[in-house]
Design an enzyme around this catalytic site. Structure first.
Site, PDB file in Angstrom:
ATOM      1  N   GLN A 150       0.918  -0.978  -0.087  1.00 20.82           N
ATOM      2  CA  GLN A 150       0.027   0.081  -0.049  1.00 20.82           C
ATOM      3  C   GLN A 150       0.984   1.201  -0.019  1.00 20.82           C
ATOM      4  OE1 GLN A 150      -3.989  -1.374   1.381  1.00 20.82           O
ATOM      5  NE2 GLN A 150      -2.789  -1.326   3.310  1.00 20.82           N
ATOM      6  N   GLY A 180      -4.083   3.243   1.475  1.00 23.33           N
ATOM      7  CA  GLY A 180      -4.271   2.456   2.495  1.00 23.33           C
ATOM      8  C   GLY A 180      -3.033   2.199   3.549  1.00 23.33           C
ATOM      9  N   GLN A 181      -2.034   2.753   3.269  1.00 24.44           N
ATOM     10  CA  GLN A 181      -0.706   2.727   4.071  1.00 24.44           C
ATOM     11  C   GLN A 181      -0.898   3.273   5.458  1.00 24.44           C
ATOM     12  OE1 GLN A 181       2.764   4.937   2.700  1.00 24.44           O
ATOM     13  NE2 GLN A 181       4.311   3.261   3.381  1.00 24.44           N
ATOM     14  N   VAL A 198       1.311   2.569   8.265  1.00 23.41           N
ATOM     15  CA  VAL A 198       2.372   2.950   9.005  1.00 23.41           C
ATOM     16  C   VAL A 198       3.496   3.664   7.892  1.00 23.41           C
ATOM     17  CG1 VAL A 198       4.668   1.802  10.026  1.00 23.41           C
ATOM     18  CG2 VAL A 198       2.280   1.015  10.371  1.00 23.41           C
ATOM     19  N   HIS A 241       6.320   3.563   6.733  1.00 18.81           N
ATOM     20  CA  HIS A 241       7.718   3.201   6.378  1.00 18.81           C
ATOM     21  C   HIS A 241       7.247   2.101   5.245  1.00 18.81           C
ATOM     22  CE1 HIS A 241      11.758   0.941   8.276  1.00 18.81           C
ATOM     23  NE2 HIS A 241      11.439   0.727   7.055  1.00 18.81           N
ATOM     24  N   HIS A 277       6.661  -1.246   3.516  1.00 11.71           N
ATOM     25  CA  HIS A 277       6.580  -2.617   3.741  1.00 11.71           C
ATOM     26  C   HIS A 277       5.679  -3.213   2.694  1.00 11.71           C
ATOM     27  CE1 HIS A 277       3.291  -0.202   5.658  1.00 11.71           C
ATOM     28  NE2 HIS A 277       2.370  -1.541   5.788  1.00 11.71           N
ATOM     29  N   HIS A 321       3.395  -6.605   2.400  1.00 11.59           N
ATOM     30  CA  HIS A 321       2.870  -7.528   2.990  1.00 11.59           C
ATOM     31  C   HIS A 321       3.075  -9.067   2.311  1.00 11.59           C
ATOM     32  CE1 HIS A 321       0.140  -4.779   5.161  1.00 11.59           C
ATOM     33  NE2 HIS A 321       0.506  -4.064   4.117  1.00 11.59           N
TER      34      HIS A 321
HETATM   35  P1  AMP Z   1      -0.433  -0.869   5.955  1.00 15.11           P
HETATM   36  O1  AMP Z   1      -1.949  -0.731   6.349  1.00 15.11           O
HETATM   37  O2  AMP Z   1      -0.240  -1.322   4.599  1.00 15.11           O
HETATM   38  O3  AMP Z   1       0.339   0.203   6.434  1.00 15.11           O
HETATM   39  O4  AMP Z   1      -0.088  -2.088   6.893  1.00 15.11           O
HETATM   40  C1  AMP Z   1       0.546  -1.863   7.981  1.00 15.11           C
HETATM   41  C2  AMP Z   1       0.694  -3.235   8.658  1.00 15.11           C
HETATM   42  O5  AMP Z   1       1.731  -3.096   9.874  1.00 15.11           O
HETATM   43  C3  AMP Z   1      -0.219  -3.975   9.248  1.00 15.11           C
HETATM   44  O6  AMP Z   1      -0.515  -5.330   8.595  1.00 15.11           O
HETATM   45  C4  AMP Z   1      -0.316  -3.971  10.823  1.00 15.11           C
HETATM   46  O7  AMP Z   1      -0.636  -5.206  11.332  1.00 15.11           O
HETATM   47  C5  AMP Z   1       1.242  -4.042  10.855  1.00 15.11           C
HETATM   48  N1  AMP Z   1       1.921  -3.566  12.189  1.00 15.11           N
HETATM   49  C6  AMP Z   1       1.586  -2.194  12.433  1.00 15.11           C
HETATM   50  N2  AMP Z   1       2.354  -1.990  13.705  1.00 15.11           N
HETATM   51  C7  AMP Z   1       2.958  -3.134  13.773  1.00 15.11           C
HETATM   52  C8  AMP Z   1       3.980  -3.288  14.853  1.00 15.11           C
HETATM   53  N3  AMP Z   1       4.348  -2.512  15.667  1.00 15.11           N
HETATM   54  N4  AMP Z   1       4.515  -4.374  14.663  1.00 15.11           N
HETATM   55  C9  AMP Z   1       4.312  -5.303  13.434  1.00 15.11           C
HETATM   56  N5  AMP Z   1       3.466  -5.109  12.651  1.00 15.11           N
HETATM   57  C10 AMP Z   1       2.778  -3.795  12.734  1.00 15.11           C
END
Ligand code: AMP
Length: 218
Positions: A115, A121-122, A124, A126, A128, A130
């Site tokens: 995302q 939908g992101q 966090v 940083h 990543h 999935h």
């Molecule tokens: P997104 O919605 O694409 O930004 O996904 C964020 C992802 O990060 C989700 O799958 C969350 O469950 C995961 N997540 C958020 N905070 C943490 C954390 N502290 N440790 C591990 N996973 C996390």
């Protein structure tokens, strides 16, 4: 936590996740998920806290995708065992973990998703990837139809861990991160196949745009 990880804590956005990390490479790391959508749902991130895919250098990008492949092999070995429910690693007669046991990526399927930005939908900030194994007879998409709830889950409140953490930690002030990134619902029957001409025009337009980027040195 090892002395080394105390010296070099790994962060996923604002969170310290060192003890959740199970794999590191020169530019990337993979961690278990706080709130997995399905068993085995993990995340692979660049070590530098880049927000967007376009922020990564070529070596970082290559390293990230190689890490994703490695994680897929690991998840397949663990989850694609041919049984509906994942079993713990089996051992041989000497109590050693049997090396050839478990599955291969082709024994199941994966959703690999990014995302890339808040409007997608992101939650966090940083980057990543999935990685979500889809286990035959257990968590695989059902039937041949187009429906698969995983994208809706990723974009709705199920995937809004930013919101859940905000609830826990910042009850006063600020605004709660909102889920987002769901695709507008489009009925399959309303989707018209495009003509060859339409597609060729679009391909020409995209070639022109790429040509402009080349000329501008991007
Ligand atoms: P997104 O919605 O694409 O930004 O996904 C964020 C992802 O990060 C989700 O799958 C969350 O469950 C995961 N997540 C958020 N905070 C943490 C954390 N502290 N440790 C591990 N996973 C996390």
């Amino acid at each position: 936590m090892s002395a080394n990880s105390e010296r070099n804590p790994l962060r996923f956005g604002p969170f310290e996740v060192t003890s959740q990390v199970f794999y590191t490479t020169p530019h990337s790391f993979a961690l278990v998920n706080l709130k997995p959508l399905l068993p085995g749902h993990v995340l692979v991130c660049p070590q530098k806290p880049h927000k967007r895919l376009t922020d990564l250098s070529a070596p970082e990008l290559t390293d990230l995708m190689q890490a994703v492949q490695r994680v897929q092999h690991m998840l397949a070995r663990h989850y694609f065992t041919g049984s509906a429910s994942p079993s713990p690693p089996r051992t041989d007669g000497n109590g050693e973990e049997a090396k050839e046991d478990g599955g291969h990526p082709g024994d199941g399927s994966f959703n690999i998703a990014i995302q890339d930005g808040a409007e997608a939908g992101q939650t966090v900030p940083h980057l990543h990837v999935h990685v979500i194994p889809r286990i035959r007879g257990a968590t695989a998409k059902s039937g041949d139809g187009p429906d698969d709830k995983i994208y809706e889950m990723m974009a709705d409140e199920n995937g809004n861990v930013g919101g859940a953490l905000w609830d826990r930690e910042h009850k006063a002030g600020g605004s709660r991160p909102r889920p987002g990134g769901g695709f507008p619902r489009i009925e399959d029957a309303d989707r018209q196949a495009r003509s060859m001409r339409e597609m060729e025009e679009e391909a020409t337009m995209f070639r022109d745009v790429l040509g402009s980027l080349d000329r501008e040195g991007f």
